[in-house]
Enzyme design. Structure first.
Site, mmCIF file in Angstrom:
data_model
loop_
_atom_site.group_PDB
_atom_site.id
_atom_site.type_symbol
_atom_site.label_atom_id
_atom_site.label_comp_id
_atom_site.label_asym_id
_atom_site.label_seq_id
_atom_site.Cartn_x
_atom_site.Cartn_y
_atom_site.Cartn_z
ATOM 1 N N LYS A 244 -4.329 -6.019 -0.311
ATOM 2 C CA LYS A 244 -5.427 -6.505 0.342
ATOM 3 C C LYS A 244 -6.584 -6.902 -0.622
ATOM 4 O O LYS A 244 -6.723 -6.337 -1.800
ATOM 5 C CB LYS A 244 -5.818 -5.636 1.587
ATOM 6 C CG LYS A 244 -4.796 -5.532 2.651
ATOM 7 C CD LYS A 244 -5.174 -4.769 3.770
ATOM 8 C CE LYS A 244 -4.144 -4.556 4.802
ATOM 9 N NZ LYS A 244 -4.864 -4.102 6.213
ATOM 10 N N PHE B 104 -10.519 -5.587 17.216
ATOM 11 C CA PHE B 104 -10.658 -5.760 15.660
ATOM 12 C C PHE B 104 -9.906 -7.079 15.285
ATOM 13 O O PHE B 104 -10.078 -6.843 13.896
ATOM 14 C CB PHE B 104 -10.106 -4.492 15.144
ATOM 15 C CG PHE B 104 -8.782 -4.172 15.331
ATOM 16 C CD1 PHE B 104 -7.934 -4.822 14.398
ATOM 17 C CD2 PHE B 104 -8.307 -3.186 16.335
ATOM 18 C CE1 PHE B 104 -6.440 -4.463 14.586
ATOM 19 C CE2 PHE B 104 -7.032 -2.917 16.331
ATOM 20 C CZ PHE B 104 -6.029 -3.681 15.599
ATOM 21 N N ARG C 124 -4.064 4.833 0.357
ATOM 22 C CA ARG C 124 -5.300 4.595 1.065
ATOM 23 C C ARG C 124 -6.207 5.483 0.736
ATOM 24 O O ARG C 124 -7.528 5.156 0.740
ATOM 25 C CB ARG C 124 -5.018 4.106 2.586
ATOM 26 C CG ARG C 124 -4.417 2.946 2.797
ATOM 27 C CD ARG C 124 -4.059 2.764 4.267
ATOM 28 N NE ARG C 124 -3.856 1.451 4.784
ATOM 29 C CZ ARG C 124 -2.967 0.954 5.700
ATOM 30 N NH1 ARG C 124 -2.217 2.056 6.539
ATOM 31 N NH2 ARG C 124 -2.545 -0.227 5.824
ATOM 32 N N ASN D 162 -8.716 -1.498 3.977
ATOM 33 C CA ASN D 162 -7.804 -0.432 3.698
ATOM 34 C C ASN D 162 -6.890 -0.741 2.651
ATOM 35 O O ASN D 162 -5.814 -0.046 2.728
ATOM 36 C CB ASN D 162 -7.394 0.225 4.899
ATOM 37 C CG ASN D 162 -6.498 -0.801 5.869
ATOM 38 O OD1 ASN D 162 -6.271 -1.666 5.131
ATOM 39 N ND2 ASN D 162 -5.914 -0.250 6.750
ATOM 40 N N HIS E 238 -1.302 -3.346 3.117
ATOM 41 C CA HIS E 238 -0.557 -3.586 4.307
ATOM 42 C C HIS E 238 1.025 -3.317 4.009
ATOM 43 O O HIS E 238 1.568 -3.666 2.986
ATOM 44 C CB HIS E 238 -0.607 -5.063 4.870
ATOM 45 C CG HIS E 238 0.686 -5.553 5.812
ATOM 46 N ND1 HIS E 238 0.451 -5.038 7.135
ATOM 47 C CD2 HIS E 238 2.031 -5.918 5.551
ATOM 48 C CE1 HIS E 238 1.686 -5.418 7.747
ATOM 49 N NE2 HIS E 238 2.519 -6.110 6.913
ATOM 50 N N GLU F 219 8.253 -10.469 8.461
ATOM 51 C CA GLU F 219 7.176 -10.605 7.570
ATOM 52 C C GLU F 219 7.537 -11.141 6.274
ATOM 53 O O GLU F 219 7.113 -11.898 5.471
ATOM 54 C CB GLU F 219 6.618 -9.203 7.432
ATOM 55 C CG GLU F 219 5.690 -9.058 8.835
ATOM 56 C CD GLU F 219 4.964 -7.531 8.410
ATOM 57 O OE1 GLU F 219 4.231 -7.338 9.488
ATOM 58 O OE2 GLU F 219 5.059 -6.976 7.436
HETATM 59 P P1 RTP Z 1 -1.256 -2.835 8.241
HETATM 60 O O1 RTP Z 1 -0.698 -3.623 9.529
HETATM 61 O O2 RTP Z 1 -2.487 -3.615 7.761
HETATM 62 O O3 RTP Z 1 -0.408 -2.491 7.460
HETATM 63 O O4 RTP Z 1 -2.084 -1.528 8.842
HETATM 64 P P2 RTP Z 1 -1.536 -0.508 9.950
HETATM 65 O O5 RTP Z 1 0.119 -0.587 10.327
HETATM 66 O O6 RTP Z 1 -1.941 0.890 9.336
HETATM 67 O O7 RTP Z 1 -2.668 -0.632 10.989
HETATM 68 P P3 RTP Z 1 -2.311 -1.717 12.360
HETATM 69 O O8 RTP Z 1 -2.531 -0.823 13.610
HETATM 70 O O9 RTP Z 1 -1.141 -2.732 12.165
HETATM 71 O O10 RTP Z 1 -3.650 -2.587 12.290
HETATM 72 C C1 RTP Z 1 -3.891 -3.621 11.339
HETATM 73 C C2 RTP Z 1 -5.135 -3.757 10.459
HETATM 74 O O11 RTP Z 1 -6.257 -3.860 11.490
HETATM 75 C C3 RTP Z 1 -7.183 -2.782 11.015
HETATM 76 N N1 RTP Z 1 -7.460 -2.060 12.398
HETATM 77 N N2 RTP Z 1 -8.762 -1.740 12.810
HETATM 78 N N3 RTP Z 1 -11.183 -0.680 13.954
HETATM 79 C C4 RTP Z 1 -9.677 -0.359 14.477
HETATM 80 O O12 RTP Z 1 -9.776 0.461 15.315
HETATM 81 C C5 RTP Z 1 -8.696 -0.933 13.681
HETATM 82 N N4 RTP Z 1 -7.291 -0.750 13.981
HETATM 83 C C6 RTP Z 1 -6.661 -1.260 12.990
HETATM 84 C C7 RTP Z 1 -6.764 -2.016 9.967
HETATM 85 O O13 RTP Z 1 -7.424 -2.839 8.929
HETATM 86 C C8 RTP Z 1 -5.265 -2.258 9.962
HETATM 87 O O14 RTP Z 1 -4.729 -2.154 8.656
HETATM 88 MG MG MG Z 2 0.548 -2.795 10.996
#
Ligand code: RTP
Ligand code: MG
Length: 142
Positions: A11, A59, A104, A114, A117, A128
Site C-alpha cells: 500500500k 470506513f 503489519r 496498514n 493487502h 483480484e
Molecule cells: P485488506 O483487505 O486490505 O488486505 O485488509 P484486511 O483483509 O485485513 O481487512 P478488511 O476487513 O478487508 O478491510 C480492508 C481495509 O479497510 C480498512 N479497515 N478499516 N476502521 C476500521 O474499522 C477498518 N476496518 C478495516 C483497513 O485498512 C483494511 O486493510
Molecule cells: Mg480484506
C-alpha cells in the site's frame, strides 16, 4: 491446499517508506514466489471497484482516499497455501493487534495505513488477480 496464487498489494504508506524490497524478502524467505508484478497509482474508480465489497462500510471513503494517496506495488504470489500463508505473514488488520514479526507489526502505522493487502480466500484471489493482471502476464517459473 496445494500450490495456490494470491494477490498482494504493498500500500502507499509502505511504498513511501521504501520497504518494497524488505516486504518482498519476507515473501521469498517464506516460500512465496512473485510471478507477476507492477506499480500502479489507482484512480478513485479503480480503488473503489477493488474494495467494492466494503462499499457500505463506514470506513470505505477513508479506505479509498488512502489507497489513492500514492503509488502501490501489486503482485501475484505463488506457493504452498499461498492465500493463508500471505495472510499469516501480513498479520492482523490493525497493526496494534498484529503478532510480532509480521509485516503489519513491523511496517504499518495504523488500521488505515496498514502496509499491505492480501486476498482473503480462493474466490477473491482469483477475482483480484484478474482485476490487475491479464492471464498472459502471469509467469510461473515452475
Ligand atoms: P485488506 O483487505 O486490505 O488486505 O485488509 P484486511 O483483509 O485485513 O481487512 P478488511 O476487513 O478487508 O478491510 C480492508 C481495509 O479497510 C480498512 N479497515 N478499516 N476502521 C476500521 O474499522 C477498518 N476496518 C478495516 C483497513 O485498512 C483494511 O486493510
Ligand atoms: Mg480484506
Amino acid at each position: 491446499m496445494g500450490i495456490e496464487r494470491t494477490l498482494s498489494i504493498i500500500k502507499p504508506d509502505a511504498v513511501a517508506k521504501n520497504v518494497i524490497g524488505k516486504i518482498y524478502s519476507r515473501f521469498e524467505t517464506n516460500g512465496l514466489t512473485v510471478i507477476a508484478a507492477k506499480m500502479a497509482w489507482l484512480s478513485p474508480q479503480e480503488a473503489g471497484a477493488f474494495y467494492a465489497v466494503h462499499k457500505e462500510r463506514p470506513f470505505f471513503k477513508d479506505l479509498v482516499a488512502f489507497m489513492i494517496s500514492g503509488p502501490v506495488m501489486v503482485q501475484v504470489l505463488e506457493g504452498e497455501s499461498a492465500i493463508a500463508k500471505n495472510r499469516e505473514l501480513m498479520g492482523a488488520t490493525d497493526p496494534k493487534k498484529a503478532e510480532a514479526g509480521t509485516i503489519r507489526a513491523d511496517f504499518a502505522e495504523s488500521i488505515d495505513a496498514n502496509a499491505v493487502h492480501g486476498s482473503d480466500g480462493e474466490e477473491t484471489a482469483k477475482n483480484e488477480i484478474a482485476f490487475f493482471f491479464p492471464a498472459m502476464s502471469v509467469y510461473s517459473g515452475r
